[in-house]
Design an enzyme around this catalytic site. Sequence first.
Site, short mmCIF file in Angstrom:
data_model
loop_
_atom_site.label_atom_id
_atom_site.label_comp_id
_atom_site.label_asym_id
_atom_site.label_seq_id
_atom_site.Cartn_x
_atom_site.Cartn_y
_atom_site.Cartn_z
N CYS A 1 0.83 -1.20 0.00
CA CYS A 1 0.00 0.00 0.00
C CYS A 1 0.87 1.26 0.00
O CYS A 1 1.57 1.52 -0.96
CB CYS A 1 -0.97 -0.04 1.17
SG CYS A 1 -2.40 1.05 0.99
N HIS B 1 -3.86 -5.22 -0.01
CA HIS B 1 -3.49 -5.86 1.25
C HIS B 1 -3.64 -7.38 1.14
O HIS B 1 -4.72 -7.92 1.33
CB HIS B 1 -4.38 -5.34 2.38
CG HIS B 1 -4.03 -3.95 2.83
ND1 HIS B 1 -3.10 -3.71 3.82
CD2 HIS B 1 -4.44 -2.74 2.41
CE1 HIS B 1 -2.96 -2.40 4.00
NE2 HIS B 1 -3.77 -1.79 3.14
N GLU C 1 -2.75 -9.50 3.23
CA GLU C 1 -3.00 -10.08 4.56
C GLU C 1 -4.40 -9.82 5.08
O GLU C 1 -4.72 -10.18 6.20
CB GLU C 1 -2.00 -9.49 5.55
CG GLU C 1 -2.36 -8.13 6.12
CD GLU C 1 -2.39 -6.99 5.11
OE1 GLU C 1 -3.02 -5.98 5.40
OE2 GLU C 1 -1.79 -7.12 4.04
#
Length: 354
Positions: free
Chosen positions: A243, A324, A326
């Site tokens: 990001c 993202h 995760e």
Amino acid sequence: MSDAYIALADGRVLEARARAPGRTRGELVFTTAYTGYEESLTDPSYAEQILTFSYPLIGNYGVRTERFESESVQPRAAVARELTDDVADWLAEGGVPAVDHVDTREIVTTVREEGAMACGIAAGPDATPEDAVEEMEACKPMSDHVDIGAQVSVTEPTVHEGGGGDVDVALLDCGAKGSIISSLTDRGADVHVLPYDATAEDVAAVDPDVLFVSNGPGDPENFVAAQAVVDEFAGELPMAGICLGQQVITSALGGSTEKMAFGHRGVNQPVKDLRTDKVVMTTQNHGYTVDDTGPLEVTQVNVNDDTVEGLDSEELDVITRQYHPEANPGPHDSLGFFDEVLDLATSSRRVAAD
């Protein structure tokens, strides 16, 4: 009679119901996520923003601390069509204004058409429209929050042990989500979390195998210390970023970034890998994007608008993602990114040994 008001930069003042009292201001954004409100509300990337949920009911499965991405609520305020008492009470306890009983479809449409904008909120028994307008008029553009990293970063180095002992990761904490750290430690890496303004000397003291630049809020051009660290170790130390981390690394290597009209925030963003032609669904939360990639190769793009989602450089040992991998909740299509990051360290040591 309304007890909450939302003042928009386009001149309108919307009436709402106060669920957590207070006055505040911030950049008005929205997320299309239909679940995971705890994660969204504790994501440091939402600092200095007012978060609107496009999904109409927020809070229907309570509030669980194990879902938090940081220790506190990060947006300046929350807006929803309907907030349950669990979420409203949680926000009130944290001193974060919250309002509902407002047409969030109208807010989302406004942001999509006019872009993320200054917003002011006044909520509580004594709130007036004038209070909300006053807050909105005092709202600063995101690029003016030059020290935003200090709001979301650790102040002292911390270590999270993975138990494997094979890879040491130096993570520049520009507002890192907890899931990024756990995704690395779950794979055996020891993660040395450093403040957002750490120096090259601080990183060198860790003697890491990989430098990782985290996600975070605000304009990536304001993270000058992180860019300096990237510049210092470029070509010498494998690097990864997520990001804001992708944007910081790109800028440091000679590329550039730009502000998006309303950004990408949600759990359903399709991303195409240009090498495999495979499309994966991703979770995203960013208001800036890479404009000029510099020496880095574009490996992934957003299917909806062709913005850069992944960058790579075999020569520099760099791998980054705009989304993202995760994300919790969210699709797990891209969790393999963290294996690729740790492979950078392994392959780098192998090359050095040869």
